[in-house]
Design a protein around this motif. Structure first.
Motif, PDB file in Angstrom:
ATOM      1  N   ILE A  65      70.895  -1.248  55.479  1.00 16.80           N
ATOM      2  CA  ILE A  65      70.066  -1.265  54.276  1.00 16.80           C
ATOM      3  C   ILE A  65      68.851  -2.138  54.533  1.00 16.80           C
ATOM      4  CG2 ILE A  65      71.472  -3.119  53.237  1.00 16.80           C
ATOM      5  CD1 ILE A  65      70.701  -1.948  50.478  1.00 16.80           C
ATOM      6  N   GLY A  66      67.667  -1.602  54.252  1.00 15.74           N
ATOM      7  CA  GLY A  66      66.427  -2.333  54.479  1.00 15.74           C
ATOM      8  C   GLY A  66      65.532  -2.280  53.261  1.00 15.74           C
ATOM      9  N   PHE A  67      64.974  -3.434  52.910  1.00 21.12           N
ATOM     10  CA  PHE A  67      64.048  -3.536  51.788  1.00 21.12           C
ATOM     11  C   PHE A  67      62.634  -3.753  52.310  1.00 21.12           C
ATOM     12  CE2 PHE A  67      68.175  -4.950  50.401  1.00 21.12           C
ATOM     13  CZ  PHE A  67      68.322  -4.446  49.115  1.00 21.12           C
ATOM     14  N   SER A  68      61.666  -3.005  51.801  1.00 18.94           N
ATOM     15  CA  SER A  68      60.252  -3.209  52.125  1.00 18.94           C
ATOM     16  C   SER A  68      60.045  -3.228  53.637  1.00 18.94           C
ATOM     17  CB  SER A  68      59.760  -4.504  51.465  1.00 18.94           C
ATOM     18  OG  SER A  68      58.371  -4.609  51.500  1.00 18.94           O
ATOM     19  N   ALA A  69      59.604  -4.364  54.214  1.00 18.87           N
ATOM     20  CA  ALA A  69      59.431  -4.448  55.666  1.00 18.87           C
ATOM     21  C   ALA A  69      60.757  -4.215  56.392  1.00 18.87           C
ATOM     22  CB  ALA A  69      58.847  -5.806  56.057  1.00 18.87           C
ATOM     23  N   GLY A  70      61.856  -4.633  55.767  1.00 18.72           N
ATOM     24  CA  GLY A  70      63.172  -4.356  56.343  1.00 18.72           C
ATOM     25  C   GLY A  70      63.463  -2.871  56.400  1.00 18.72           C
ATOM     26  N   GLY A  71      62.863  -2.109  55.475  1.00 17.07           N
ATOM     27  CA  GLY A  71      62.990  -0.657  55.523  1.00 17.07           C
ATOM     28  C   GLY A  71      62.291  -0.068  56.723  1.00 17.07           C
TER      29      GLY A  71
ATOM     30  N   TYR B 182      62.423   0.548  48.417  1.00 14.44           N
ATOM     31  CA  TYR B 182      60.955   0.470  48.459  1.00 14.44           C
ATOM     32  C   TYR B 182      60.466   0.241  49.898  1.00 14.44           C
ATOM     33  CZ  TYR B 182      62.764  -4.154  46.962  1.00 14.44           C
ATOM     34  OH  TYR B 182      63.512  -5.295  46.785  1.00 14.44           O
ATOM     35  N   PRO B 183      60.800   1.196  50.786  1.00 16.20           N
ATOM     36  CA  PRO B 183      60.641   0.962  52.230  1.00 16.20           C
ATOM     37  C   PRO B 183      59.211   1.156  52.731  1.00 16.20           C
ATOM     38  CG  PRO B 183      61.469   3.166  51.858  1.00 16.20           C
ATOM     39  CD  PRO B 183      61.389   2.517  50.501  1.00 16.20           C
ATOM     40  N   LEU B 184      58.846   0.328  53.677  1.00 16.71           N
ATOM     41  CA  LEU B 184      57.607   0.521  54.431  1.00 16.71           C
ATOM     42  C   LEU B 184      57.919   1.534  55.528  1.00 16.71           C
ATOM     43  CD1 LEU B 184      54.709  -0.196  55.192  1.00 16.71           C
ATOM     44  CD2 LEU B 184      55.603  -2.137  56.493  1.00 16.71           C
ATOM     45  N   ILE B 185      57.355   2.718  55.394  1.00 18.17           N
ATOM     46  CA  ILE B 185      57.575   3.795  56.359  1.00 18.17           C
ATOM     47  C   ILE B 185      56.346   3.986  57.228  1.00 18.17           C
ATOM     48  CG2 ILE B 185      57.973   6.278  56.606  1.00 18.17           C
ATOM     49  CD1 ILE B 185      60.450   4.677  55.680  1.00 18.17           C
TER      50      ILE B 185
ATOM     51  N   PHE C  53      65.365   4.403  47.233  1.00 17.49           N
ATOM     52  CA  PHE C  53      64.948   4.096  45.863  1.00 17.49           C
ATOM     53  C   PHE C  53      63.624   3.314  45.907  1.00 17.49           C
ATOM     54  CE2 PHE C  53      67.624   0.612  47.280  1.00 17.49           C
ATOM     55  CZ  PHE C  53      66.992  -0.538  46.820  1.00 17.49           C
ATOM     56  N   GLN C  54      62.781   3.590  44.922  1.00 16.78           N
ATOM     57  CA  GLN C  54      61.483   2.926  44.821  1.00 16.78           C
ATOM     58  C   GLN C  54      60.910   3.172  43.430  1.00 16.78           C
ATOM     59  OE1 GLN C  54      58.576   3.983  47.844  1.00 16.78           O
ATOM     60  NE2 GLN C  54      57.231   2.284  47.316  1.00 16.78           N
ATOM     61  N   ALA C  55      59.976   2.324  43.021  1.00 19.77           N
ATOM     62  CA  ALA C  55      59.276   2.512  41.753  1.00 19.77           C
ATOM     63  C   ALA C  55      57.939   3.197  42.009  1.00 19.77           C
ATOM     64  CB  ALA C  55      59.047   1.167  41.063  1.00 19.77           C
ATOM     65  N   ASP C  56      57.594   4.127  41.126  1.00 19.51           N
ATOM     66  CA  ASP C  56      56.349   4.878  41.272  1.00 19.51           C
ATOM     67  C   ASP C  56      55.128   3.967  41.178  1.00 19.51           C
ATOM     68  OD1 ASP C  56      54.778   7.361  41.388  1.00 19.51           O
ATOM     69  OD2 ASP C  56      54.280   6.910  39.306  1.00 19.51           O
ATOM     70  N   ASN C  57      55.236   2.875  40.412  1.00 22.30           N
ATOM     71  CA  ASN C  57      54.081   1.987  40.244  1.00 22.30           C
ATOM     72  C   ASN C  57      54.093   0.811  41.216  1.00 22.30           C
ATOM     73  OD1 ASN C  57      56.176   0.483  39.117  1.00 22.30           O
ATOM     74  ND2 ASN C  57      54.947  -0.292  37.401  1.00 22.30           N
ATOM     75  N   ASP C  58      54.764   0.980  42.342  1.00 26.12           N
ATOM     76  CA  ASP C  58      54.787  -0.060  43.385  1.00 26.12           C
ATOM     77  C   ASP C  58      53.353  -0.344  43.844  1.00 26.12           C
ATOM     78  OD1 ASP C  58      55.067  -1.536  45.805  1.00 26.12           O
ATOM     79  OD2 ASP C  58      57.051  -0.673  46.130  1.00 26.12           O
ATOM     80  N   PRO C  59      52.851  -1.583  43.628  1.00 29.29           N
ATOM     81  CA  PRO C  59      51.469  -1.884  43.989  1.00 29.29           C
ATOM     82  C   PRO C  59      51.297  -2.385  45.420  1.00 29.29           C
ATOM     83  CG  PRO C  59      52.386  -3.750  42.830  1.00 29.29           C
ATOM     84  CD  PRO C  59      53.500  -2.718  42.944  1.00 29.29           C
TER      85      PRO C  59
ATOM     86  N   GLY D  65      59.657  -5.263  45.200  1.00 26.02           N
ATOM     87  CA  GLY D  65      60.465  -6.440  45.498  1.00 26.02           C
ATOM     88  C   GLY D  65      61.441  -6.828  44.406  1.00 26.02           C
ATOM     89  N   PHE D  66      61.972  -5.846  43.663  1.00 29.68           N
ATOM     90  CA  PHE D  66      62.857  -6.181  42.541  1.00 29.68           C
ATOM     91  C   PHE D  66      64.281  -6.482  42.979  1.00 29.68           C
ATOM     92  CE2 PHE D  66      61.987  -1.538  42.578  1.00 29.68           C
ATOM     93  CZ  PHE D  66      63.228  -1.045  42.956  1.00 29.68           C
ATOM     94  N   SER D  67      64.622  -6.242  44.226  1.00 25.38           N
ATOM     95  CA  SER D  67      65.960  -6.532  44.732  1.00 25.38           C
ATOM     96  C   SER D  67      67.014  -5.877  43.832  1.00 25.38           C
ATOM     97  CB  SER D  67      66.184  -8.041  44.844  1.00 25.38           C
ATOM     98  OG  SER D  67      67.456  -8.351  45.350  1.00 25.38           O
ATOM     99  N   LEU D  68      67.971  -6.635  43.320  1.00 23.40           N
ATOM    100  CA  LEU D  68      69.011  -6.091  42.462  1.00 23.40           C
ATOM    101  C   LEU D  68      68.554  -5.990  41.004  1.00 23.40           C
ATOM    102  CD1 LEU D  68      71.990  -8.086  43.997  1.00 23.40           C
ATOM    103  CD2 LEU D  68      71.595  -5.631  44.250  1.00 23.40           C
ATOM    104  N   ALA D  69      67.337  -6.471  40.719  1.00 18.66           N
ATOM    105  CA  ALA D  69      66.707  -6.385  39.387  1.00 18.66           C
ATOM    106  C   ALA D  69      67.518  -7.092  38.304  1.00 18.66           C
ATOM    107  CB  ALA D  69      66.444  -4.921  39.020  1.00 18.66           C
ATOM    108  N   ARG D  70      68.217  -8.170  38.681  1.00 15.58           N
ATOM    109  CA  ARG D  70      69.055  -8.908  37.736  1.00 15.58           C
ATOM    110  C   ARG D  70      68.361 -10.184  37.276  1.00 15.58           C
ATOM    111  NH1 ARG D  70      74.193  -9.091  41.564  1.00 15.58           N
ATOM    112  NH2 ARG D  70      73.312 -11.189  41.751  1.00 15.58           N
ATOM    113  N   PRO D  71      68.715 -10.702  36.079  1.00 16.13           N
ATOM    114  CA  PRO D  71      68.093 -11.928  35.569  1.00 16.13           C
ATOM    115  C   PRO D  71      68.267 -13.136  36.480  1.00 16.13           C
ATOM    116  CG  PRO D  71      69.245 -10.787  33.801  1.00 16.13           C
ATOM    117  CD  PRO D  71      69.599 -10.064  35.074  1.00 16.13           C
ATOM    118  N   ASP D  72      69.402 -13.224  37.175  1.00 17.75           N
ATOM    119  CA  ASP D  72      69.635 -14.391  38.027  1.00 17.75           C
ATOM    120  C   ASP D  72      68.747 -14.411  39.263  1.00 17.75           C
ATOM    121  OD1 ASP D  72      71.427 -12.110  38.655  1.00 17.75           O
ATOM    122  OD2 ASP D  72      72.045 -13.347  40.352  1.00 17.75           O
ATOM    123  N   LEU D  73      68.024 -13.305  39.520  1.00 21.35           N
ATOM    124  CA  LEU D  73      67.162 -13.245  40.699  1.00 21.35           C
ATOM    125  C   LEU D  73      65.678 -13.227  40.330  1.00 21.35           C
ATOM    126  CD1 LEU D  73      69.171 -10.684  42.874  1.00 21.35           C
ATOM    127  CD2 LEU D  73      69.111 -13.177  43.078  1.00 21.35           C
TER     128      LEU D  73
END
Length: 273
Positions: A113-119, A154-157, A197-203, A235-243
């Protein structure tokens, strides 16, 4: 749970570290061998995001996964990002597959599993695992290093499809191989089943990254599932309040947070969980 700091040397003789979260062995469980989640946080290749590391590991651990966070090469490290970042990931995967019996891991249930640059790193790993030229050059086989499934957040491809300017120094550390600059070009029929998974409004990382990769997967008949959310930014990660971090209330999003449970259901459908 036992937490270990592993020091490994990749296929290019570069040292790197892996933080391994091993669940306690319980012989009374029906599931005798655990799946493994190899985690690659984002961070613009300047750092590794803490929000996309241990919290993600704990989330998957609660569903019975062993987890490992791979500290791949950054811009501050000597040499180029690629091939070493991907080679470190492939080395970590090979390590856990080879030691699966003693660690209690199912060698056929290893997910990246990779996020952003990790993707970018995770998808580059797939490129290198699937193209024999890389295995021949660095001495590995597809069976040793290929994951059984991949998750991309939200991967960097396409490295050029970002809003962040690439500095002249960073340019010197970018790969020259087209299929590493844009990992959608390296998708083949052997690419592992993929969840995106990714958000359409990812800036930051434009949505075209996911769309291009999805198109490549579809063109090669690779099983995939994609969730493109209306909003959620980057960069929302798990999108939880604790994060949530200071000044970034958009990181909390109960709708976007569904990606995690959806990924669990997807893996169950694949018989990988």
């Amino acid at each position: 749970m036992e937490v270990q700091e592993l020091k490994l040397t990749n296929f290019n003789n570069r040292e790197f570290s892996v933080t391994y979260y091993q669940l306690q062995k319980n012989p009374s469980l029906v599931m005798k061998k655990r799946p493994l989640m190899l985690i690659f946080p984002g961070g613009y290749f300047t750092h590794l995001s803490l929000r996309e590391g241990e919290p993600v590991a704990m989330a998957y651990a609660s569903y019975g996964f062993d987890c490992a966070i791979v500290s791949y090469n950054l811009l501050t490290d000597p040499g180029k990002i690629y091939p070493d970042a991907a080679l470190s990931g492939l080395t970590a995967l090979k390590y856990f597959r080879e030691h699966s019996e003693e660690l209690g891991i199912n060698p056929n249930q290893i997910i990246t599993i990779g996020f952003s640059a990790g993707g970018s790193v995770v998808s580059a790993m797939n490129v290198m695992a699937e193209n024999p030229k890389w295995g021949k050059k660095y001495g590995f086989t597809h069976e040793q290093v290929a994951p059984n499934a991949t998750i991309l957040g939200y991967p960097l491809i396409n490295i050029k499809e970002v809003s962040v300017p690439i500095t002249p120094e960073a340019e010197t550390k970018l790969p020259t191989d087209p299929e590493l600059l844009n990992t959608a070009l390296g998708v083949t029929k052997q690419t592992p089943p993929t969840f995106i998974f990714q958000a359409d409004n990812d800036p930051v990382v434009y949505i075209n990254n996911s769309i291009e990769y999805i198109t490549a997967l579809r063109n090669h008949n690779v099983p995939f599932e994609a969730h493109l959310f209306d909003h959620g930014r980057h960069g929302f990660s798990l999108a939880r309040p604790d994060l949530e971090t200071q000044g970034k209330s958009w990181q909390v999003n109960s709708h976007v947070a569904h990606w995690f449970n959806l990924s669990i259901e997807w893996l169950e459908d694949l018989k990988i969980k």
